[in-house]
Design a protein around this motif. Structure first.
Motif, PDB file in Angstrom:
ATOM      1  N   GLU A 238       0.851  -1.186   0.000  1.00 53.75           N
ATOM      2  CA  GLU A 238       0.000   0.000   0.000  1.00 53.75           C
ATOM      3  C   GLU A 238       0.887   1.236   0.000  1.00 53.75           C
ATOM      4  OE1 GLU A 238      -3.063   0.274   2.989  1.00 53.75           O
ATOM      5  OE2 GLU A 238      -3.442   2.393   2.529  1.00 53.75           O
ATOM      6  N   ALA A 239       0.686   2.121  -0.982  1.00 58.86           N
ATOM      7  CA  ALA A 239       1.445   3.371  -1.044  1.00 58.86           C
ATOM      8  C   ALA A 239       0.796   4.340  -0.063  1.00 58.86           C
ATOM      9  CB  ALA A 239       1.425   3.934  -2.459  1.00 58.86           C
ATOM     10  N   LEU A 240       1.208   4.267   1.197  1.00 57.47           N
ATOM     11  CA  LEU A 240       0.521   5.045   2.230  1.00 57.47           C
ATOM     12  C   LEU A 240       1.335   6.256   2.668  1.00 57.47           C
ATOM     13  CD1 LEU A 240      -2.002   5.125   4.094  1.00 57.47           C
ATOM     14  CD2 LEU A 240      -0.601   3.994   5.816  1.00 57.47           C
ATOM     15  N   ILE A 241       2.603   5.997   3.019  1.00 59.00           N
ATOM     16  CA  ILE A 241       3.457   7.075   3.530  1.00 59.00           C
ATOM     17  C   ILE A 241       4.132   7.741   2.328  1.00 59.00           C
ATOM     18  CG2 ILE A 241       5.342   7.660   5.118  1.00 59.00           C
ATOM     19  CD1 ILE A 241       2.856   6.452   6.483  1.00 59.00           C
ATOM     20  N   LEU A 242       3.588   8.865   1.908  1.00 57.28           N
ATOM     21  CA  LEU A 242       3.997   9.429   0.623  1.00 57.28           C
ATOM     22  C   LEU A 242       5.397  10.023   0.646  1.00 57.28           C
ATOM     23  CD1 LEU A 242       0.537  10.821  -0.531  1.00 57.28           C
ATOM     24  CD2 LEU A 242       1.721   8.771  -1.343  1.00 57.28           C
ATOM     25  N   ASP A 243       5.901  10.391   1.810  1.00 54.13           N
ATOM     26  CA  ASP A 243       7.293  10.840   1.891  1.00 54.13           C
ATOM     27  C   ASP A 243       8.233   9.735   1.419  1.00 54.13           C
ATOM     28  OD1 ASP A 243       7.762  13.566   2.978  1.00 54.13           O
ATOM     29  OD2 ASP A 243       6.376  12.843   4.528  1.00 54.13           O
ATOM     30  N   TYR A 244       7.927   8.513   1.807  1.00 55.15           N
ATOM     31  CA  TYR A 244       8.735   7.352   1.415  1.00 55.15           C
ATOM     32  C   TYR A 244       8.599   7.080  -0.083  1.00 55.15           C
ATOM     33  CZ  TYR A 244      10.361   2.464   1.367  1.00 55.15           C
ATOM     34  OH  TYR A 244      11.021   1.292   1.104  1.00 55.15           O
ATOM     35  N   GLU A 245       7.364   7.030  -0.561  1.00 54.88           N
ATOM     36  CA  GLU A 245       7.132   6.689  -1.970  1.00 54.88           C
ATOM     37  C   GLU A 245       7.733   7.755  -2.894  1.00 54.88           C
ATOM     38  OE1 GLU A 245       6.164   3.749  -2.413  1.00 54.88           O
ATOM     39  OE2 GLU A 245       5.318   3.318  -0.437  1.00 54.88           O
ATOM     40  N   GLU A 246       7.593   9.008  -2.505  1.00 57.91           N
ATOM     41  CA  GLU A 246       8.167  10.088  -3.320  1.00 57.91           C
ATOM     42  C   GLU A 246       9.685   9.943  -3.446  1.00 57.91           C
ATOM     43  OE1 GLU A 246       7.455  14.163  -1.910  1.00 57.91           O
ATOM     44  OE2 GLU A 246       9.367  14.725  -2.847  1.00 57.91           O
ATOM     45  N   ALA A 247      10.317   9.610  -2.316  1.00 60.95           N
ATOM     46  CA  ALA A 247      11.782   9.531  -2.315  1.00 60.95           C
ATOM     47  C   ALA A 247      12.291   8.395  -3.200  1.00 60.95           C
ATOM     48  CB  ALA A 247      12.299   9.358  -0.888  1.00 60.95           C
ATOM     49  N   LEU A 248      11.473   7.390  -3.426  1.00 62.97           N
ATOM     50  CA  LEU A 248      11.916   6.260  -4.251  1.00 62.97           C
ATOM     51  C   LEU A 248      11.390   6.344  -5.676  1.00 62.97           C
ATOM     52  CD1 LEU A 248      11.805   3.596  -1.473  1.00 62.97           C
ATOM     53  CD2 LEU A 248      13.806   4.222  -2.824  1.00 62.97           C
ATOM     54  N   HIS A 264       7.019  -3.180  -7.473  1.00 65.44           N
ATOM     55  CA  HIS A 264       6.512  -3.266  -8.845  1.00 65.44           C
ATOM     56  C   HIS A 264       5.125  -2.651  -8.949  1.00 65.44           C
ATOM     57  CE1 HIS A 264       9.428  -6.737  -8.676  1.00 65.44           C
ATOM     58  NE2 HIS A 264       9.883  -6.023  -9.689  1.00 65.44           N
ATOM     59  N   MET A 265       4.279  -2.977  -7.949  1.00 60.20           N
ATOM     60  CA  MET A 265       2.897  -2.496  -7.970  1.00 60.20           C
ATOM     61  C   MET A 265       2.576  -1.788  -6.655  1.00 60.20           C
ATOM     62  SD  MET A 265      -0.521  -4.813  -7.977  1.00 60.20           S
ATOM     63  CE  MET A 265      -2.152  -4.083  -8.078  1.00 60.20           C
ATOM     64  N   LEU A 266       1.768  -0.737  -6.732  1.00 57.87           N
ATOM     65  CA  LEU A 266       1.358   0.018  -5.536  1.00 57.87           C
ATOM     66  C   LEU A 266      -0.153   0.152  -5.544  1.00 57.87           C
ATOM     67  CD1 LEU A 266       3.941   0.996  -4.065  1.00 57.87           C
ATOM     68  CD2 LEU A 266       4.300   1.324  -6.525  1.00 57.87           C
ATOM     69  N   TRP A 267      -0.737   0.152  -4.346  1.00 57.62           N
ATOM     70  CA  TRP A 267      -2.177   0.416  -4.318  1.00 57.62           C
ATOM     71  C   TRP A 267      -2.495   1.471  -3.264  1.00 57.62           C
ATOM     72  CZ3 TRP A 267      -0.502  -4.140  -1.777  1.00 57.62           C
ATOM     73  CH2 TRP A 267      -0.897  -4.285  -0.451  1.00 57.62           C
ATOM     74  N   VAL A 268      -3.696   2.057  -3.387  1.00 63.15           N
ATOM     75  CA  VAL A 268      -4.205   2.930  -2.321  1.00 63.15           C
ATOM     76  C   VAL A 268      -5.345   2.214  -1.621  1.00 63.15           C
ATOM     77  CG1 VAL A 268      -3.528   5.155  -3.273  1.00 63.15           C
ATOM     78  CG2 VAL A 268      -5.747   4.183  -3.895  1.00 63.15           C
ATOM     79  N   GLY A 269      -5.493   2.518  -0.347  1.00 64.41           N
ATOM     80  CA  GLY A 269      -6.468   1.818   0.474  1.00 64.41           C
ATOM     81  C   GLY A 269      -7.844   2.471   0.440  1.00 64.41           C
ATOM     82  N   GLU A 270      -8.762   1.824   1.111  1.00 61.97           N
ATOM     83  CA  GLU A 270     -10.136   2.312   1.212  1.00 61.97           C
ATOM     84  C   GLU A 270     -10.174   3.691   1.882  1.00 61.97           C
ATOM     85  OE1 GLU A 270     -12.847   1.470   0.000  1.00 61.97           O
ATOM     86  OE2 GLU A 270     -14.457   2.048   1.349  1.00 61.97           O
ATOM     87  N   ARG A 271      -9.218   3.954   2.781  1.00 60.11           N
ATOM     88  CA  ARG A 271      -9.232   5.214   3.515  1.00 60.11           C
ATOM     89  C   ARG A 271      -8.455   6.336   2.824  1.00 60.11           C
ATOM     90  NH1 ARG A 271      -8.272   1.417   7.663  1.00 60.11           N
ATOM     91  NH2 ARG A 271      -9.992   1.222   9.144  1.00 60.11           N
ATOM     92  N   THR A 272      -7.775   6.021   1.737  1.00 64.81           N
ATOM     93  CA  THR A 272      -6.932   7.053   1.100  1.00 64.81           C
ATOM     94  C   THR A 272      -7.203   7.176  -0.400  1.00 64.81           C
ATOM     95  OG1 THR A 272      -5.192   5.383   0.931  1.00 64.81           O
ATOM     96  CG2 THR A 272      -5.010   6.945   2.738  1.00 64.81           C
TER      97      THR A 272
END
Ligand code: TRP
Ligand code: MN
Length: 449
Positions: A238-248, A264-272
């Protein structure tokens, strides 16, 4: 394609971002972010494109997706054995599905990056004291103490390091002989092999042995067939913590496009999954295959809007919709969603997550799920797709290779009083290896129709 007029890895910052920790030390976060930005990517853009093509087959009814792994990976339970055992059960399930349904199975782990959890409340009450909720080991620690729950940016680097080591071992196992079809008996762990499901698995393993001997006797050089000896195993979280995902997130030198190279694959959750929120903005601009969870409150219009936002070019395999409606809502709730997306000609991979809509608290307070509810949601999922003429493209499950007692039922029939025996999850209850295998047999049956 142009997701927003000027998309950039940090354009999510101008949108409301749900579920982000409040880091007490902003300077430390900035230092960590800069450090991560300079570290090597975990995956290569070409691999993500390869996965999009494989998922495209599942969008078109020519493959089935098995997405499986922990609810939350743990810094504490990190070992070669745990990774190996999880891979064993996923390979077993994949074999059962491939053999049973005669279809290619796209194997995607919830692994090597699944370290962050959205929470229904930012705080919780422990012994009369209000402390921050646990948000996954990428953010804080699960110990129920005030100090353990303070978000620490250095955990982002620790999560990266653990993901690197995990992915390295997975690549070694899946390309180095462990996933060889000649090893199929070796994936049956002892406590599984002695059970009914384990026996049923041995039958399939013998069938595969016989098929391989037959092909060899026919003069086919099996040693030269790489596909018999290795598997493509993809990572997702789950791509949740965007500071982390942005940096990579890096620009691919071949295509100039942006890829989030944390998985390889990222998803967003029901809450985001808010259409104008930060998480959708981030996913819209990366070129990886992406997914979104779809819960019981999503309307057909919401789902079509997500398709437009995340896959405006209608590329098969780019977008996966992971439905998690609950066993009691799938029959009424799913058909209108399938029909709306079908009528808009959006090529999506439909995956059933039969876990998250079926969670409840047992009498002792343990979060759990009933195996029968999980099967019931899957049955409803297949029924709805048959009705709509759409393809039930895969399953998404939370499991472990360990012999835990976290979900109720299954052939061994775990009952509420047994939950305390081996309940080790840091977050949601997972299927154990026997229940996972059981589920694979049931799904293979549903796929045969
Ligand atoms: N490479 C093929 C596949 O991934 C066959 C295969 C090899 C396989 N080892 C496997 C399938 C283990 C399932 C599990 O489908
Ligand atoms: Mn979960």
């Amino acid at each position: 394609m142009t997701p927003s007029p000027a998309w950039a890895p940090d354009s999510w910052r101008s949108r409301p971002a749900a579920q982000q920790p409040i880091w007490p030390d902003e300077d430390e976060l900035k230092r960590v972010h800069a450090h991560l930005t300079g570290l090597p990517p975990l995956v290569f853009a070409g691999e993500a494109r390869h996965l999009t093509r494989a998922l495209g087959q599942a969008a078109n009814g020519r493959a089935f997706v098995l997405q499986a792994g922990d609810c939350a990976e743990s810094f504490a339970e990190f070992s070669a054995d745990a990774i190996r055992d999880k891979l064993k059960v996923i390979l077993q399930m994949a074999v059962v599905l491939t053999y049973g349904a005669g279809l290619p199975v796209v194997k995607v782990g919830r692994i090597a990056g699944q370290f962050a959890k959205p929470r229904s409340s930012p705080t919780e009450l422990v012994g009369g004291e209000t402390i921050d909720s646990f948000r996954g080991h990428m953010v804080n620690d699960d110990l129920p103490e005030r100090s353990a729950r303070i978000p620490d940016p250095r955990r982002l680097v620790a999560a990266y390091q653990q993901s690197v080591a995990t992915l390295n071992l997975l690549r070694a196992f899946t390309k180095g002989g462990f996933a060889d079809l000649n090893q199929v008996h070796a994936w049956n762990q002892e406590f599984v092999a002695s059970s009914t499901e384990g026996q049923q698995f041995e039958d399939i393993a013998e069938g595969i042995d016989r098929a391989l001997r037959f092909m060899s006797a026919c003069g086919i050089n099996l040693t030269a067939e790489d596909s018999l000896h290795e598997v493509d195993f993809w990572t997702s979280h789950e791509a949740l913590i965007l500071d982390y995902e942005e940096a990579l997130t890096r620009r691919d030198s071949l295509t100039e496009e942006w890829y989030d190279c944390s998985a390889h694959m990222l998803w967003v959750g029901e809450r985001t999954r808010q259409i104008d929120g930060a998480h959708c903005e981030f996913l819209a601009g990366i070129r990886n295959p992406v997914g979104t969870k779809i819960g019981p409150t999503a309307t057909p219009d919401d789902v079509v809007a997500l398709c437009e936002r995340l896959n405006p070019e209608r590329t098969p395999g780019r977008l996966t919709l992971i439905t998690r409606l609950g066993a009691d809502r799938v029959d009424d709730g799913l058909p209108p969603l399938l029909e709306a997306v079908r009528d808009e000609d959006h090529p999506v991979v439909w995956i059933c997550d039969p876990m998250h809509g079926n969670t409840f608290s047992a009498d002792g307070g343990r979060k759990t799920r009933r195996f029968d509810d999980i099967l019931a949601e899957l049955t409803g999922f297949f029924r709805a797709h048959r009705g709509a003429g759409t393809w039930p493209g895969g399953v998404h499950v939370e499991l472990t290779g360990d012999d835990v007692t976290e979900c109720l039922g299954g052939v061994e029939d775990i009952v509420e009083g047994q939950l305390d025996q081996r309940y080790t999850t840091t977050c949601d209850p997972r299927l154990n290896a026997r229940q996972s295998l059981d589920l694979a047999f049931a799904v293979a049956e549903m796929l045969r129709g």
